[in-house]
Design an enzyme around this catalytic site. Structure first.
Site, PDB file in Angstrom:
ATOM      1  N   GLU A 203       3.482  10.000  11.553  1.00  0.00           N
ATOM      2  CA  GLU A 203       4.061   9.708  12.870  1.00  0.00           C
ATOM      3  C   GLU A 203       4.369   8.219  13.006  1.00  0.00           C
ATOM      4  O   GLU A 203       5.450   7.828  13.470  1.00  0.00           O
ATOM      5  CB  GLU A 203       3.097  10.163  13.971  1.00  0.00           C
ATOM      6  CG  GLU A 203       2.913  11.667  14.077  1.00  0.00           C
ATOM      7  CD  GLU A 203       1.950  12.224  13.030  1.00  0.00           C
ATOM      8  OE1 GLU A 203       1.827  13.452  12.945  1.00  0.00           O
ATOM      9  OE2 GLU A 203       1.332  11.430  12.289  1.00  0.00           O
TER      10      GLU A 203
ATOM     11  N   GLU B 215       0.831  -1.205   0.000  1.00  0.00           N
ATOM     12  CA  GLU B 215       0.000   0.000   0.000  1.00  0.00           C
ATOM     13  C   GLU B 215       0.864   1.254   0.000  1.00  0.00           C
ATOM     14  O   GLU B 215       0.603   2.209  -0.736  1.00  0.00           O
ATOM     15  CB  GLU B 215      -0.910   0.008   1.226  1.00  0.00           C
ATOM     16  CG  GLU B 215      -1.738   1.276   1.358  1.00  0.00           C
ATOM     17  CD  GLU B 215      -2.548   1.325   2.637  1.00  0.00           C
ATOM     18  OE1 GLU B 215      -3.581   2.009   2.654  1.00  0.00           O
ATOM     19  OE2 GLU B 215      -2.143   0.694   3.627  1.00  0.00           O
TER      20      GLU B 215
END
Length: 407
Positions: free
Chosen positions: A386, A253
């Site tokens: 993050e 992905e």
């Protein structure tokens, strides 16, 4: 396994479309001859679906796939030879941007973890575009922390009953199938209680609702699953090993989002450089230096993504895809911000707030304001920036992990 009109026995190929000696086909000229022969035998101006099915059966869809699964067992780099020949001939393609999740995530997962029956059932209509796919991973309380998935799959006879909610699901309003991560056990480590399924998006109990976003469009959806029955044949991998299967999906992905093959100055950096060249009145020293720095970063990211895609196809997926996706998100936001800056007030005009349900974002064909707004989502979708920094730190650089509480 459910049947559809797209099912086929790929062993029953016409003799003229049987692949030749793989060793000989490693020669690009020999491979071009195979494509030329295929084009002589099949009408590229007629039925699009029939042409694409025949191309898949001839092994000219994904040449690196095994024979019978759309390929010829050839090295990945030869795919460009095949694609160039079909493009030059004006042959129809499979509209890859319409089915980005299927092609970029579901297909490599099925190839690595699916059974032969599952591969034969789903890969062909996936590649031809007859069946669109979506991804049922993220949840309201399980996005960045995917191991917190709460959607449950309970044993029911020879199958499963699924209940839960998924969110931020692209293409759910058009998809025939979905890759689904669900919890099958609440004991032990969270990662060990997950199982990977294929979900029929037309099954009773599946409800899709649009999520309107900052751009005015509803590109994403939320999906509610209420007593959705799945046959056990639609499970990918072993029960409780869904996390291992999902990692293959996630690695692909991140490359699918941030590592699409581009020409030099392709993507958003090409839009910005075109604006700079066509409008001399916006040129100033400060923005010019910023543009040069972004151009160099974009070219480095493009070449890195190309190398990583080769590793993935060679069966060597790794966490390096997180760096490609992280770079893609940051670059898009910086580039779109600089475009707004150099365009001035004209760059703030958004073309249309009409509620639409597009198949994919149009980062290149819309306005500067649209690009700026849509790029905000690049650092969230496919893993937040993050979380990706943690992956890079721990799995690429080998730094110690942060202390975590396993819920």
């Amino acid at each position: 396994m459910p049947d559809t009109d797209a099912d086929t026995d790929t062993d029953q190929l016409r003799d003229s479309d049987q692949p030749g000696d793989p060793d000989q086909l490693r020669d690009p000229d020999q491979l071009r001859g195979v494509v030329a022969g295929f084009l002589r035998r099949h009408d590229r101006t007629g039925d699009r679906t029939a042409f694409l099915r025949a191309r898949f059966d001839a092994g000219l869809a994904w040449v690196h796939h095994p024979v019978g699964l759309g390929g010829l067992g050839l090295p990945w780099h030869l795919q460009a030879v095949v694609d160039d020949e079909f493009t030059r001939a004006g042959a129809p393609d499979n509209r890859p941007r319409r089915n980005s999740i299927g092609l970029g995530m579901a297909a490599p997962t099925l190839l690595r973890h699916g059974t032969p029956q599952q591969q034969r059932r789903w890969l062909r209509p996936l590649w031809t575009g007859e069946e669109i796919w979506c991804q049922l991973f993220s949840e309201p309380d399980a996005g960045s922390d995917l191991a917190a998935v709460a959607t449950r799959a309970e044993r029911s006879g020879d199958g499963w009953l699924v209940d839960g909610q998924k969110v931020w699901t692209s293409l759910a309003h058009r998809a025939r199938w979905a890759i689904l991560l669900a919890r099958t056990s609440s004991t032990g480590r969270r990662h060990a209680g997950l199982t990977y399924f294929i979900c029929d998006m037309t099954a009773p109990g599946v409800q899709v609702r649009p999520l309107r976003q900052l751009t005015g469009e509803a590109e994403f959806n939320e999906v509610f699953l209420t007593g959705v029955r799945l046959p056990d044949a639609m499970r990918i991998g072993e029960v409780g090993e869904g996390w291992q299967v999902a990692r293959t999906t996630l690695m692909n992905e991140r490359v699918a989002i941030g590592g699409r093959p581009l020409a030099r100055e392709g993507g958003m950096i090409g839009v910005l450089t075109d604006v700079w060249r066509r409008h001399p009145e916006i040129r100033r020293t400060g923005p010019h230096q910023d543009l040069l720095r972004l151009w160099v970063r974009a070219e480095a990211a493009r070449l890195t993504a190309l190398r990583l895609r080769q590793q993935l196809v060679a069966g060597q997926p790794g966490p390096e895809g997180s760096a490609v996706k992280l770079s893609f998100a940051e670059l898009n936001q910086l580039i779109s911000g600089l475009e707004i800056e150099v365009r001035g007030a004209a760059g703030l005009r958004h073309d249309d707030w009409t509620m639409r349900r597009p198949e994919e974002p149009d980062l290149l064909g819309r306005t500067a304001a649209y690009r700026y707004l849509r790029a905000r989502g690049n650092s969230i979708e496919g893993g937040t920036s993050e979380i990706l920094r943690n992956v890079i730190a721990e799995r690429v650089l080998g730094l110690p992990s942060e202390p975590r509480v396993d819920r």
